[in-house]
Design a protein around this motif. Structure first.
Motif, PDB file in Angstrom:
ATOM      1  N   GLY A  20      46.109  53.358  42.801  1.00 46.69           N
ATOM      2  CA  GLY A  20      46.492  52.518  43.931  1.00 46.69           C
ATOM      3  C   GLY A  20      46.379  51.024  43.772  1.00 46.69           C
ATOM      4  N   LEU A  50      46.186  56.340  46.399  1.00 43.70           N
ATOM      5  CA  LEU A  50      45.672  55.495  47.470  1.00 43.70           C
ATOM      6  C   LEU A  50      46.509  54.221  47.540  1.00 43.70           C
ATOM      7  CD1 LEU A  50      41.890  55.706  46.489  1.00 43.70           C
ATOM      8  CD2 LEU A  50      42.960  56.998  48.351  1.00 43.70           C
ATOM      9  N   GLU A  51      46.268  53.431  48.558  1.00 46.10           N
ATOM     10  CA  GLU A  51      46.882  52.101  48.624  1.00 46.10           C
ATOM     11  C   GLU A  51      45.755  51.080  48.750  1.00 46.10           C
ATOM     12  OE1 GLU A  51      50.454  49.605  50.831  1.00 46.10           O
ATOM     13  OE2 GLU A  51      50.234  51.771  51.130  1.00 46.10           O
TER      14      GLU A  51
END
Length: 312
Positions: free
Chosen positions: A161, A88-89
Motif C-alpha cells: 500500500g 492497504l492504502e
C-alpha cells in the motif's frame, strides 16, 4: 476491461509533487569530489586516478541517461501493482515515510545481498565494484542494466500500500545517502553512529576484495540488517582493504565495464558440454562457481583465509 481501467487510473493519477533529488544533488556531488580530492592530497592518500575517475563519472552519466527509461518502467510496474493488487492504502503522511524508511532499507539490504550471491544480479552490480580505487567518484560508478530488473525486490512495497511516488523518492534518498560513504577521507564516525548506520568504514569493507571482506556489509543506510542477518564485518586495522574484484577486469572503457560480466556469464551458460541444470546454475549460483568444481565462491575463500589467519 480491468487492464484498460488500470491504464486510465494510472494516466489520471495525480502524482505527488516530489522533487528529483538526484538531479538537484549533482552540483553537490561535484563540489564534494573536489573537496575530497584536496583533503586526501593533504592527508597523503592517493585515492584518485584520472582515467578511473572519468570512467566512474561516465558510468554515472550513463546511468542517469538510461534511468529515464528504467524509472518509467519501474513506475509503471509499481502503479500496476498498487492500483490492481494493493492490500492497504497507506496515506502520504509523516509516519508513513518513517515506516517506508525502514521497509525500503530492508528491501535494499536483500537486493544488495542477492546481487552478490546470484550471478544474474551480480552481472549488473559488478559495475559498482569494478574500480580498484575508493573515492566519491566510485559512488557514481553505477549499472546501466540493473535498473530494468532489480526493482523486483521493491514490488512488495506498492503491494502492501505504499504510493509508488513515495517509494521512488525513498529509493533516491537511500542512493543519495550512500554517496558520502565512498571515501577514505573519513576514518571512523562516533561509536553510536557506527553501531546503527552505514559508514565509510563499513562500506570500505564492502568494496574490499580481501577474502575476509568479501560479500559483507550490504547495508544501504542502516548497518543493523547486516548485524541481524550475519553479514557484518568490521574494518580491521591489521587488514588494509584492497579495492576491486577478486579478478579485476582492468579496463577504463565504460562499455566494457557495463557489459563484460554479462558476456562472461552467457559464455559460461552457452559454451562447452554441460547439462541444462549446470547451465541454469551459472545464472543463479554465486560468482566464482564452476560446474566442474574448479571455481571458488566467496564463502570458500573466506573460510580458507580464516583457517590461515585464525590466530590473528
Amino acid at each position: 476491461m480491468k487492464y484498460k481501467n488500470t491504464q486510465l487510473t494510472f494516466l489520471n493519477k495525480k502524482m505527488p509533487d516530489f522533487p528529483n533529488i538526484i538531479l538537484y544533488a549533482i552540483p553537490f556531488f561535484i563540489l564534494a569530489m573536489l573537496l575530497e580530492f584536496y583533503v586526501t592530497i593533504k592527508m597523503g592518500i592517493k585515492t584518485y586516478e584520472p582515467k578511473d575517475a572519468f570512467s566512474s563519472i561516465a558510468m554515472g552519466l550513463g546511468n542517469v541517461f538510461l534511468g529515464f527509461g528504467s524509472k518509467a518502467l519501474v513506475l509503471l510496474v509499481f502503479f500496476w501493482v498498487y492500483d490492481s493488487f494493493r492490500l492497504l492504502e497507506i496515506p502520504i503522511v509523516w509516519w508513513s515515510f518513517v515506516l517506508l524508511f525502514f521497509a525500503d532499507d530492508f528491501a535494499y539490504y536483500w537486493f544488495h545481498r542477492i546481487s552478490h550471491e546470484c550471478r544474474l544480479f551480480w552481472a549488473s552490480h559488478v559495475v559498482h565494484h569494478s574500480s580498484k580505487h575508493y573515492n566519491l567518484s566510485t559512488a557514481l560508478r553505477q549499472t546501466w542494466s540493473g535498473g530494468f530488473y532489480t526493482f523486483i525486490f521493491w514490488l512488495w512495497l506498492p503491494l502492501i500500500g505504499f504510493h509508488p511516488a513515495m517509494i521512488m523518492l525513498q529509493m533516491s534518498i537511500s542512493l543519495l545517502y550512500q554517496f558520502w560513504i565512498h571515501t577514505e577521507a573519513i576514518n571512523k564516525m562516533p561509536k553510536w553512529f557506527e553501531a546503527i548506520f552505514n559508514t565509510p568504514s563499513h562500506h570500505r569493507v564492502h568494496h574490499g576484495s580481501n577474502p575476509i571482506y568479501l560479500d559483507r556489509n550490504h547495508a544501504g543506510i542502516l548497518i543493523i540488517w547486516d548485524k541481524l542477518f550475519g553479514t557484518f564485518q568490521p574494518e580491521l586495522e591489521s587488514e588494509r582493504v584492497n579495492y576491486g574484484l577478486v579478478k579485476n577486469i582492468n579496463t577504463f572503457n565504460p562499455i566494457k565495464i557495463a557489459f563484460i560480466e554479462w558476456v562472461y556469464m552467457f559464455k559460461d551458460v552457452f559454451s562447452g558440454n554441460k547439462s541444462i541444470k549446470d547451465r541454469l546454475q551459472y545464472l543463479i549460483k554465486p560468482p566464482g562457481w564452476k560446474h566442474d568444481g574448479t571455481g571458488k565462491i566467496s564463502d570458500e575463500l573466506r573460510e580458507e583465509w580464516l583457517e590461515t589467519n585464525s590466530k590473528q
